[in-house]
Design an enzyme around this catalytic site. Sequence first.
Site, PDB file in Angstrom:
ATOM      1  N   ASP A 280      18.788  45.193  43.277  1.00  0.00           N
ATOM      2  CA  ASP A 280      17.721  45.751  42.431  1.00  0.00           C
ATOM      3  C   ASP A 280      18.319  45.935  41.035  1.00  0.00           C
ATOM      4  OD1 ASP A 280      14.817  47.247  43.394  1.00  0.00           O
ATOM      5  OD2 ASP A 280      15.536  47.609  41.363  1.00  0.00           O
ATOM      6  N   ASP A 307      19.618  42.298  37.160  1.00  0.00           N
ATOM      7  CA  ASP A 307      18.347  42.187  36.440  1.00  0.00           C
ATOM      8  C   ASP A 307      17.889  40.734  36.567  1.00  0.00           C
ATOM      9  OD1 ASP A 307      16.243  42.042  34.741  1.00  0.00           O
ATOM     10  OD2 ASP A 307      17.304  42.799  32.960  1.00  0.00           O
ATOM     11  N   ASP A 328       9.675  41.226  46.830  1.00  0.00           N
ATOM     12  CA  ASP A 328       8.644  42.274  46.860  1.00  0.00           C
ATOM     13  C   ASP A 328       8.551  42.752  45.409  1.00  0.00           C
ATOM     14  OD1 ASP A 328       6.910  44.254  47.610  1.00  0.00           O
ATOM     15  OD2 ASP A 328       8.352  45.411  48.782  1.00  0.00           O
ATOM     16  N   CYS A 381       2.010  44.890  45.989  1.00  0.00           N
ATOM     17  CA  CYS A 381       1.056  45.896  46.491  1.00  0.00           C
ATOM     18  C   CYS A 381      -0.042  46.025  45.435  1.00  0.00           C
ATOM     19  CB  CYS A 381       1.739  47.218  46.820  1.00  0.00           C
ATOM     20  SG  CYS A 381       2.759  47.891  45.513  1.00  0.00           S
TER      21      CYS A 381
END
Length: 427
Positions: A280, A307, A328, A381
């Site tokens: 991440d 990154d 995701d 999402c």
Amino acid sequence: MLYKTGFILKIVNTNHIKKFIQKNGCFVVGKTSCTFAAMTRWENYQGSAVKIITRYQGDLPLHHYLKQFFKQHPQMGSRDRKWISRLVYDYFRLGHWALDAALEERIQKAVCICEPGANDFLAAINPELNELAALPLERKLESLTINNSAYSAEQLFPFAQQLSAEIDIKTWASSLLKQPLLFIRVRPGKRTKVIDILENQGVDFQYLDNEAIALPQGTNLEQLILDKDWYEIQDLSSQTTMQLLTPKPGEYWWDCCAASGGKSILLKDKEPGIKLFASDIRPSIIQNLQKRLTAAKVSGFQTGVIDLNQGDLASLLPRKQFDGILLDAPCSGSGTWGRTPENLVYFEAEKIDYYADLQWKIATNVLPYIKPGGSFVYITCSVFAKENEQMVTRLLDTGLLEKESGGLIDGSAKRADSMFAVRFRKK
Ligand SMILES: C[S@@+](CC[C@H](N)C(=O)[O-])C[C@H]1O[C@@H](n2cnc3c(N)ncnc32)[C@H](O)[C@@H]1O
């Protein structure tokens, strides 16, 4: 309020006032006549909700803001905190509908619409609305106006033009008026143990397909299930993405936007025999991931801080190519606004382009690191077409991928989040 009115303390027994406050919530002095007027517990709750809504500017998540507010008001007990939070959350659930209305009117009508039935707040503050509160949602929406404005899905949710084609605006908007459920995913081999505990404790739960259990919001899982590695709190639609993940023993997967590792644990639970690289953008995020995976007794993973909004990643990766990459992606989060209704009010439509650009850059930057024949799973999402179907079209246009399966995961009828997930095969 009590302690500001110093002169009262001189003329009235303080214990008497304290008892009065415990029972009624507070104590005020009529300015002109010097007679005492009681402000009820419920008026106090409404007053606090008005204060919070007025001061909150959407710059941090509402639950963090509420936490800070309650820290500054330690005299508020858990019942007070629960009620005030409910009023504030219900207020934001109405989205953009009659945002110019008086806050008290909007709060009371929001509680009437969003709470599942008659309730103590409306019984005390507005008994007429309390009668209406017992009706089905559709009837309430037909009969109520706020500041003379009638309900429409488009008023509540002004981003209808941006929605994924499969989403019906009317169903979607009304789903935002209900608080989503709490879902857990039971870890492999722990199903019977978890269900036994929930049954023995008389918890009102629903066992769903696969490993998912739905619980009422506010269920205190930490107190109920002491072994933290028996379950993960994970939304139902997020659990559904597992159907697209097809890791095989010995394969090497990269969870490239891993956050605290919800999907990493999902991948490892599905196939413990994979090797996993989780990364991440910030070290603090990866530290949380390491803690969470260790607490979940997951092993066989490496981590990195990367990154992905930059070109050449090769030197930052533990290998040249992966059997599968799970992206995701950072997104608008619009599929989760049932849980964070403040975003419904504060979201700016221009942000959709910002996220679509970022998703495109990240996806095209990681694609070279998938083996030919390997899997690429793209998840958001979001319920916006630009972040979902249109991204799939753009990715297919690169000529590098074939779509295998997936699409929208509409959680609105199940009181869950809505997500979008597609599995591609690299050519
Ligand atoms: C939707 S969240 C991932 C959720 C996670 N997979 C889970 O299941 O809990 C998206 C993540 O992308 C990360 N992210 C945002 N921009 C990024 C970038 N430029 N490079 C790498 N990661 C980034 C964010 O920090 C965030 O943790």
